[in-house]
Design an enzyme around this catalytic site. Structure first.
Site, PDB file in Angstrom:
ATOM      1  N   SER A   1      47.445-105.048  91.669  1.00  0.00           N
ATOM      2  CA  SER A   1      48.363-103.778  91.862  1.00  0.00           C
ATOM      3  C   SER A   1      49.276-104.087  92.592  1.00  0.00           C
ATOM      4  CB  SER A   1      47.968-102.444  91.934  1.00  0.00           C
ATOM      5  OG  SER A   1      48.535-101.465  92.201  1.00  0.00           O
TER       6      SER A   1
ATOM      7  N   TYR B   1      41.637 -97.404  96.682  1.00  0.00           N
ATOM      8  CA  TYR B   1      42.362 -98.323  95.878  1.00  0.00           C
ATOM      9  C   TYR B   1      43.070 -99.252  96.402  1.00  0.00           C
ATOM     10  CZ  TYR B   1      44.733 -99.197  91.385  1.00  0.00           C
ATOM     11  OH  TYR B   1      45.267 -99.784  90.291  1.00  0.00           O
TER      12      TYR B   1
END
Length: 260
Positions: free
Chosen positions: A142, A155
């Site tokens: 990401s 995350y």
């Protein structure tokens, strides 16, 4: 065709980014393994690929369960003889301020993103090594592999960790022609992101429209979401690249949100 007869395992591929990657690979001649928690959905996606002339199979897989991962990969090898590409894509999102983040949810996030990447890689590498054909391991990182955002401590931690894992796999796999790379998308309008919008609006005390404009897309060059097709094209590049020249790398696909 760039992936003619290559056996490609894509985790979390019954929907979203994983499904788009699976369809893109299938159009390039690959045989696709749809590995997903939801076997019915995995089989439905496999049937969709079969209908466009590809070859696919659904496999039930909880990527945090070593026995289930090993059994799933063994079933693939028994059916198709080996594995050429792994796309470790399965993931979830949970958002809280750090001081309120339940430890159980922290552990769940790390297990799915990091343990899942480790276990699927560990299961696939021996088959890539034994084949003599090499292979490609692709992790779904990401922009949060490079940057941080509010409310996403586990995350961000996990996505940073995938870059380290890819570098180790790249070094260990090089002698066998196995490459490892990380795709780092910006915000992609999937159910995972749609779920975050109202959650962040509530936590931050702003409207959902403001979450999109001032949180998710404010640093892009054009105010646009990254698409699943954008990500799938990068996955195809990594999967089909012919040499170790492109390994141990992370490529950001984010409409300029993060620039290197």
């Amino acid at each position: 065709m760039k992936l003619k007869d290559k056996v490609c395992v894509v985790t979390g591929a019954a929907s979203g980014i994983g499904k788009e990657i699976a369809l893109t690979f299938a159009r390039e001649g690959a045989r696709i393994v749809i590995a997903d928690l939801n076997l019915d959905a995995a089989n439905a996606t496999a049937a969709e690929i079969d209908a466009i002339g590809g070859g696919a199979m659904g496999v039930a897989m909880d990527v945090t369960d070593e026995a289930q991962v090993n059994a799933g990969i063994a079933a693939v090898v028994a059916a198709w003889g080996g594995i050429d590409v792994l796309v470790s894509n399965a993931g979830i999102q949970i958002v809280h301020p750090l001081e309120d983040f339940p430890f159980a949810e922290w552990k769940k996030m790390l297990a799915i993103h990091l343990d899942g990447a480790f276990l699927t890689t560990k299961a696939c590498l021996p088959h890539m090594y034994a084949s003599g054909r090499g292979g490609s391991v692709i992790y779904m990182g990401s922009v949060h592999s490079k940057e941080a955002s509010l409310l996403k401590a586990p995350y961000v931690t996990a996505k940073h960790g995938l870059i380290g894992l890819a570098k180790v796999v790249a070094k260990e796999g090089a002698a066998h022609g196995v490459r490892a790379n990380v795709i780092c998308p910006g915000f992609v309008r999937t159910p995972l992101v749609d779920k975050q919008i109202p959650e962040q609006a509530k936590t931050l005390g702003i409207s959902e429209d403001e979450v999109v404009k001032t949180v998710m897309l404010k640093d892009t060059v054009d105010g646009e979401f990254t698409t699943t097709a954008d990500v799938a094209e990068v996955a195809l590049l990594f999967a089909s690249f012919p040499s170790n020249a492109l390994t141990g790398q992370s490529l950001v696909v984010s409409h300029g949100w993060f620039m290197q």
